[in-house]
Scaffold this active site. Structure first.
Site, mmCIF file in Angstrom:
data_model
loop_
_atom_site.group_PDB
_atom_site.id
_atom_site.type_symbol
_atom_site.label_atom_id
_atom_site.label_comp_id
_atom_site.label_asym_id
_atom_site.label_seq_id
_atom_site.Cartn_x
_atom_site.Cartn_y
_atom_site.Cartn_z
ATOM 1 N N ASP A 140 -72.380 95.605 -9.637
ATOM 2 C CA ASP A 140 -71.052 95.300 -10.161
ATOM 3 C C ASP A 140 -69.994 96.195 -9.520
ATOM 4 O OD1 ASP A 140 -71.735 97.655 -11.436
ATOM 5 O OD2 ASP A 140 -71.414 96.904 -13.470
ATOM 6 N N SER A 141 -70.424 97.098 -8.655
ATOM 7 C CA SER A 141 -69.494 97.846 -7.811
ATOM 8 C C SER A 141 -68.660 96.910 -6.948
ATOM 9 C CB SER A 141 -70.256 98.833 -6.928
ATOM 10 O OG SER A 141 -71.337 98.187 -6.261
ATOM 11 N N ASP A 162 -76.806 93.120 -10.956
ATOM 12 C CA ASP A 162 -76.286 93.843 -12.109
ATOM 13 C C ASP A 162 -75.821 92.886 -13.200
ATOM 14 O OD1 ASP A 162 -76.604 96.526 -11.613
ATOM 15 O OD2 ASP A 162 -74.592 96.843 -10.818
ATOM 16 N N LYS A 210 -80.323 94.276 -13.534
ATOM 17 C CA LYS A 210 -80.156 95.702 -13.828
ATOM 18 C C LYS A 210 -79.133 95.848 -14.940
ATOM 19 C CE LYS A 210 -77.848 98.703 -11.197
ATOM 20 N NZ LYS A 210 -76.936 99.344 -12.199
ATOM 21 N N GLU A 227 -77.236 98.952 -17.708
ATOM 22 C CA GLU A 227 -76.988 100.371 -17.938
ATOM 23 C C GLU A 227 -77.310 100.756 -19.372
ATOM 24 O OE1 GLU A 227 -73.046 101.473 -16.765
ATOM 25 O OE2 GLU A 227 -73.253 100.636 -14.744
ATOM 26 N N GLU A 234 -78.198 108.090 -11.693
ATOM 27 C CA GLU A 234 -76.951 108.297 -10.949
ATOM 28 C C GLU A 234 -76.205 109.539 -11.430
ATOM 29 O OE1 GLU A 234 -72.725 106.094 -9.750
ATOM 30 O OE2 GLU A 234 -74.268 104.977 -10.834
#
Length: 286
Positions: free
Chosen positions: A63-64, A102, A132, A134, A201
């Site tokens: 999602d960056s 993501d 993925k 978080e 991270e």
């Protein structure tokens, strides 16, 4: 042997091209625990995926892309539509690497059921192999819910960019003993819940080392430690496309300068009418 839509780089057009479909699998990635490090990079487009694919074990549609592609201030505004569109492009541009996508902010936090609906949509619309998400202990029930229903999950602990507003910025995490223990506990919780890989991270290095030794999932470091089971970077950072270089990034190229030099030459040739030449134009046929 099967077929996938790949880009014919000679024509820049998507055409059905025979390509081997023996991709890296989730069990194969998990089996790399403690072995040869896993190579992961981000990819958002067909052509980038095509270039990276032979050299990577995993391509992450991060999602960056919100910041890298769309110029957004953070990953928070990224939508499920964006992730599905770019995920499908990366799958079409690759045949070797495992592709993971993501789950964007707001698409999984409300409940395991919401997460399943979002994750199943991602898998169906992109053809990727994993998602993925978080979060740590709070997300463990969701990780277990997805894993038990056949959706491979990569976890993400430490600095979690989707929580930037709560964290107050992008600084390294785990400088206090209490926060350090919380991050380790988060990793253990999602490992026990069934995550096959965990991105670590922006943490002080001893945390990454401790987690890597404590979990059965492979660990993927970004601003973590060389002792993780693999590494990931944003490709555009690694290639030197942006002026700012985060501390955890090593530049392996200087693409920004090469692009600028090429554009400068192009602009000069257009203004001087040196381009196009007869080589780039069409003469009438007799």
């Amino acid at each position: 042997m099967s077929t996938t839509y790949t880009v014919d780089s000679a024509t820049s057009r998507a055409t059905p091209t025979p390509a081997p479909m023996k991709r890296v699998t989730v069990p194969a990635v998990r089996a790399r625990k403690g072995g040869e490090p896993v190579v992961m990079l981000t990819a958002y487009t067909v052509r980038t995926a095509q270039i990276l694919d032979p050299h990577c074990d995993v391509l992450l549609v991060g999602d960056s892309l919100g910041q890298v592609v769309y110029g957004l201030p953070s990953t928070v505004p990224v939508s499920l539509d964006m992730m599905c569109a770019h995920g499908a492009a990366v799958v079409r541009g690759s045949y070797h690497a495992l592709v993971a996508v993501d789950m964007p902010f707001g698409s999984y936090e409300a409940s395991p059921e919401q997460a399943f609906l979002s994750a199943s949509r991602i898998l169906k619309e992109t053809g990727c192999a994993a998602v993925k998400l978080e979060g740590g202990e709070a997300m463990a029930p969701t990780v277990e819910f997805l894993s038990r229903r056949g959706i491979p999950v990569i976890g993400h602990v430490g600095l979690t960019p989707q929580a930037v507003n709560a964290l107050g910025g992008y600084g390294a995490r785990g400088r206090s003993a209490a926060e350090r223990q919380r991050i380790v506990d988060d990793a253990k919780a999602i490992d026990a819940a069934g995550a096959f890989a965990i991105v670590i991270e922006g943490v002080v290095e001893p945390i990454a080392i401790e987690i890597t030794k404590s979990v059965s999932a492979i660990t993927i470091g970004i601003g973590a430690s060389a002792e993780c089971d693999g590494q990931v970077l944003v490709t555009e950072d690694m290639l030197g496309l942006f002026d700012r270089v985060p501390r955890f990034v090593k530049r392996f190229g200087a693409i920004s300068g090469e692009i600028e030099a090429a554009v400068k030459t192009y602009a000069a040739d257009v203004r001087s009418r040196a381009f196009p030449t007869p080589d780039q134009t069409y003469a009438p046929k007799d």
